[in-house]
Scaffold this active site. Structure first.
Site, short mmCIF file in Angstrom:
data_model
loop_
_atom_site.label_atom_id
_atom_site.label_comp_id
_atom_site.label_asym_id
_atom_site.label_seq_id
_atom_site.Cartn_x
_atom_site.Cartn_y
_atom_site.Cartn_z
N VAL A 149 48.58 54.90 9.59
CA VAL A 149 47.29 54.25 9.45
C VAL A 149 47.52 52.91 8.75
O VAL A 149 47.96 51.97 9.38
CB VAL A 149 46.28 55.15 8.71
N CYS A 150 47.23 52.76 7.47
CA CYS A 150 47.66 51.62 6.65
C CYS A 150 46.64 50.50 6.49
O CYS A 150 45.75 50.32 7.31
CB CYS A 150 48.95 50.97 7.16
N THR A 151 46.85 49.73 5.41
CA THR A 151 46.17 48.45 5.17
C THR A 151 47.24 47.42 4.86
O THR A 151 48.08 47.63 4.00
CB THR A 151 45.21 48.56 3.97
N ARG A 203 37.88 50.44 5.23
CA ARG A 203 38.71 49.86 4.19
C ARG A 203 38.71 48.34 4.26
O ARG A 203 39.00 47.65 3.27
CB ARG A 203 40.16 50.37 4.33
#
Length: 398
Positions: free
Chosen positions: A145-147, A336
């Site tokens: 996933v991640c940002t 997010r």
């Protein structure tokens, strides 16, 4: 060999059950005020530094990972067993694992050099069956996933940072409100210094047993992170095509590592990332070493959809990528992007630094139950730091 037809459906069922479990454990709001003064890392959201290892590229590929895997073999065996248990919960007959153990190794002859030999070396040292080590690498095409954020300060100095969020829908533990796979990945998280002739070629943060790259920096030249992109033409289709013999496309983790090792400039890296056909849709977040050198490359498997670049002269001094196309609204339970943008604007360009980056990435829900580690990169000054993370309750599941 026939790939199980119910595999995508089973994953969707798992997603629905996991979502229900997570939401039942929590109550909104899942956001908080932008964090301040969290760096140097400490407190309940910080588990410790990610340990460093050297990968000697002058060694034969079979031997390169022996030190890492020797140290981390128990953790690698643990997470592979966890993944097998998860798969067997959907396919109790055991046929899927049998396919993995008996058929996948015969396909290794089609992996590009040096990845095949490296995977064989990892399997032999860890004692994990060859097919299961390959499966461990495949999972990163499906569940990352991640940002990721790139920003530059008023002086044109670039910073690049990311939260690695991994393990969504892979086993929610209701006893301690955590994702099982995410928790199992933290002990095998490693910083890697890839060297030739005793000189650093690039640095990366990864998981022991995974031979690709998801986060990395070529000192003085560029930084690079990968975020998953969810589309109907997803990574599972690319993997299915690969299993069925269509192997002209490149695994995204292999491409990332190839670019980090071989690209000689920001533009060279961007060219490779935009033109290479890949197994899974993705976002490549690329930063350079001078003002304006930063972009988010939105990829389909066969082509590039969009390249969105920094334009500091027009007020675009940062780029934020989570897991949604920039022109679309995020899933309402997984926004997010909005708090990240809000916190960056609150920080202001004048106060941008790696420390303020860590503050942003420590703010819920940017920090969440899926976050395994945070990496901070400054290409120009050759700073590369990674920290294991925790997200104490109340904290959203992703």
């Amino acid at each position: 060999m026939r790939f199980p037809e119910r595999f995508p459906c089973a994953l969707l069922a798992a997603a629905a059950m996991a979502t229900a479990c997570v939401l039942a454990q929590q109550a909104p709001p899942w956001t908080e005020n932008c964090r301040k003064a969290t760096y140097p890392p400490s407190g309940p959201t910080y588990r410790g530094p990610v340990p460093w290892y050297t990968i000697n590229l002058d060694l034969p590929p079979y031997k390169r990972w022996h030190e890492v895997v020797t140290d981390k073999a128990p953790g690698l065996r643990n997470i592979v067993q966890n993944l097998k248990t998860l798969v067997n919960s959907f396919f109790p007959s055991g046929k899927v694992i049998k396919i993995v153990d008996e058929h996948l190794p015969s396909m290794l002859g089609n992996l590009p050099w040096p990845f095949e030999e490296e995977i064989k070396g990892i399997a032999d040292v860890s004692g994990v069956p060859l097919g299961e080590v390959l499966t461990f690498n495949i999972f990163y095409e499906l569940f990352t996933v991640c940002t990721s954020i790139i920003a530059e300060d008023k002086k044109g100095h670039l910073f690049h940072a990311r939260n690695m969020d991994f393990g969504i829908f892979l086993g929610w533990n209701m006893n301690n409100n955590s994702w099982t796979v995410t928790e199992n990945l933290k002990p095998i998280s490693v910083n890697l210094d890839f060297q030739k002739n005793n000189r650093t070629v690039f640095r990366a943060t990864s998981f022991a047993g995974y031979v690709g790259a998801l986060t990395g920096m070529k000192p003085g030249i560029f930084s690079l992170t990968l975020n998953e992109r969810f589309t109907s033409n997803g990574g599972y289709l690319g993997i299915l095509e690969w299993i069925l013999g269509r192997r002209q496309d490149m695994w995204i983790g292999f491409l990332m590592r190839t670019v980090l090792e071989n690209a000689t400039s920001y533009e060279d890296a961007k060219n490779l990332l935009t033109k290479t056909k890949i197994l899974a849709p993705a976002y490549f977040i690329l930063g350079g070493n001078k003002s304006g050198e930063g972009c988010v490359i939105t990829r389909d498997r066969k082509s590039t959809v969009d390249v969105y670049e920094l334009k500091p002269n027009q007020g675009r001094w940062f780029l934020v990528e989570t897991n949604y196309d920039r022109w679309k609204s995020p899933f309402f339970l997984d926004n997010r992007r909005k708090p990240a943008i809000f916190c960056l604007n609150q920080t202001t360009q004048e106060n941008m630094s790696l420390a303020s980056f860590y503050d942003v990435l420590s703010t819920k829900p940017i920090l969440n139950k899926l976050t395994a580690y945070t990496t901070l990169m400054d290409v120009t000054t050759n700073v590369y730091e990674s920290y294991l993370r925790d997200c104490p309750d109340p904290c959203i599941g992703w």
